[in-house]
Design an enzyme around this catalytic site. Structure first.
Site, short mmCIF file in Angstrom:
data_model
loop_
_atom_site.label_atom_id
_atom_site.label_comp_id
_atom_site.label_asym_id
_atom_site.label_seq_id
_atom_site.Cartn_x
_atom_site.Cartn_y
_atom_site.Cartn_z
N ASN A 67 0.79 -1.42 -0.08
CA ASN A 67 0.09 -0.05 0.01
C ASN A 67 0.83 1.46 -0.03
OD1 ASN A 67 -2.30 1.67 0.28
ND2 ASN A 67 -3.42 -0.03 1.17
N HIS A 97 23.23 -0.34 11.23
CA HIS A 97 24.45 0.01 11.76
C HIS A 97 24.83 -0.51 12.96
CE1 HIS A 97 25.26 3.03 8.44
NE2 HIS A 97 24.11 3.57 8.73
N THR A 144 11.15 -6.82 16.00
CA THR A 144 12.63 -6.98 16.04
C THR A 144 13.15 -8.38 16.05
OG1 THR A 144 12.45 -6.92 18.73
CG2 THR A 144 12.95 -4.85 17.35
N LYS A 145 12.09 -9.29 16.10
CA LYS A 145 12.41 -10.79 16.18
C LYS A 145 11.39 -11.67 15.39
CE LYS A 145 14.14 -10.66 21.19
NZ LYS A 145 13.65 -10.87 22.29
#
Length: 192
Positions: A67, A97, A144-145
């Site tokens: 979308n 980073h 994050t996992k």
């Protein structure tokens, strides 16, 4: 890679992200992304207006909707499966980073989005994450996992909040007019 080759590649991405993505015409956007940028896009998949692409390591399966105003960072790789619904303003990141290194080097990990995944508006998918088949990511979540198949996750960082049914049997085809939510096609229908 020579500077001229890099400049040409950057110019193609600039043309798409600054101009072409803002023009109506799913076929035009799909043709440019697949032919000139080398990003394969499956049948009856839609990339909506305002989406920003960087990096060529992106593939998009069949019957998938990305979308408006999504950010796809394919520098380290993004694989998107079939029948995936990605809501507006979602960020999918494959590069970050190393904050603990004094030289702050870039590091990349590919993202994998399996079939039947639904990602809510303004979610962020971080590098290295796999979204398992049929999972749902709630709006505004930061993933994050890895998310297990059929799990429903939400929050910052995203945690499991439920489970989805496992007998999924639909296709995603969403082609609204211009930059609206007005469409002739239904967003999902039974596939026989």
């Amino acid at each position: 890679m020579t500077a001229l080759v890099k400049l040409l590649g950057a110019s193609l991405f600039y043309f798409y992200n600054a101009i072409l993505t803002h023009l109506p015409g799913y076929g035009l956007r799909k043709a440019f992304l697949s032919s000139l940028l080398g990003i394969p896009i499956g049948k009856r998949s839609s990339v909506h207006m305002g989406c920003f692409f960087t990096g060529r390591k992106i593939s998009i399966g069949d019957h998938t909707a990305i979308n408006r105003r999504c950010y796809l960072d394919g520098r380290a790789g993004i694989t998107i499966g079939n029948r995936v619904s990605i809501s507006p303003e979602t960020y999918i990141m494959s590069l970050t980073h190393d904050a603990q290194d004094p030289h702050f080097p870039a590091k990349g990990k590919p993202v994998r989005i399996e079939d039947y995944v639904w990602i809510g508006a303004r979610a962020m998918i971080m590098p290295g994450v796999t979204l398992g088949t049929g999972c749902i990511v709630g709006a505004g979540s930061v993933v994050t996992k890895d998310v297990a198949p059929y799990d429903i996750v939400g929050g910052v960082p995203a945690v499991k909040i439920g489970e989805r049914v496992k007998n999924l049997d639909y296709t995603v085809e969403y082609f609204p007019f211009f930059n609206t939510d007005i469409a002739l096609d239904r967003t999902s229908r039974r596939v026989d």
